[in-house]
Scaffold this active site. Sequence first.
Site, PDB file in Angstrom:
ATOM      1  N   SER A   1      81.446 -34.552 -53.400  1.00 13.41           N
ATOM      2  CA  SER A   1      82.632 -33.853 -52.906  1.00 13.41           C
ATOM      3  C   SER A   1      83.227 -32.954 -53.984  1.00 13.41           C
ATOM      4  O   SER A   1      83.119 -33.245 -55.181  1.00 13.41           O
ATOM      5  CB  SER A   1      83.681 -34.875 -52.459  1.00 13.41           C
ATOM      6  OG  SER A   1      84.917 -34.251 -52.182  1.00 13.41           O
TER       7      SER A   1
ATOM      8  N   TYR B   1      89.025 -42.193 -52.960  1.00 11.74           N
ATOM      9  CA  TYR B   1      87.875 -41.401 -52.529  1.00 11.74           C
ATOM     10  C   TYR B   1      87.265 -40.634 -53.701  1.00 11.74           C
ATOM     11  O   TYR B   1      86.054 -40.682 -53.939  1.00 11.74           O
ATOM     12  CB  TYR B   1      88.296 -40.429 -51.425  1.00 11.74           C
ATOM     13  CG  TYR B   1      87.186 -39.531 -50.929  1.00 11.74           C
ATOM     14  CD1 TYR B   1      86.222 -40.016 -50.054  1.00 11.74           C
ATOM     15  CD2 TYR B   1      87.109 -38.200 -51.325  1.00 11.74           C
ATOM     16  CE1 TYR B   1      85.200 -39.192 -49.596  1.00 11.74           C
ATOM     17  CE2 TYR B   1      86.099 -37.370 -50.870  1.00 11.74           C
ATOM     18  CZ  TYR B   1      85.144 -37.870 -49.999  1.00 11.74           C
ATOM     19  OH  TYR B   1      84.125 -37.048 -49.556  1.00 11.74           O
TER      20      TYR B   1
END
Length: 237
Positions: A140, A153
């Site tokens: 990400s 996350y």
Amino acid sequence: MEKRITLVTGASQGIGRAACLALAKANHHVIGLARSKKALESLDDEVQALGGSMTLIPFDLKDAAAFEPLGQAVAEKFGRLDGLLANAGLLGTIGPLQAGGERQFDEVSDVNLSANWRLIRVLDPLLRQSESPRALFVTSGVVPRPRAFWGPYQASKAGLEALAYAWADENAATSLRVNLFDPGATRTQMRADAMPGEDPMILPPPEDVAEHMVPLLGADETRNNARIDVRELLAKS
């Protein structure tokens, strides 16, 4: 089997689903892992309609005890693995670090980090049976550009990147190529959950992103220990 055999996690929706279809079109036999058996069966119907083939494995990445049987099942059925697309991810709760519960932190860490280590453990011997093994881990943009409220996350994805870099470096002298893939903002449910006010139509669909994954899992891919940003690829296409 003459086809390349590629295992995909998070196969039932979003980028993972699109990747399964793109891989099937490229003559890969896809081993699809996801929690929903119904969603996998629907995907299998589409793969077969394309003339492709697929093995369905309902699987919960949070179940640590399920990984050894997974490796054994793939070994008994195929004897090798040519590709691993570690796509599955869990967003968790967006908010202040101190406001999140321990359970959700553990779940995000399990799916995004620990499960990938377990996959490496059980699939590494099978990948070594391939003439041209490839592994691709979906990461990400919050890792190079960390932000407030995304703590669990982005921490788990940063750990995933470190894990992939280590495995790639350990195999620099082998035929295994290990890379990271940053899909950027994509029109998925996870993105909608993270950015509820965003217009999804301004984002590329999963199909556009997935088509750039296929070459990275092919026998001709030579890069190792690379972090590939799809936005650069989309800009060139």
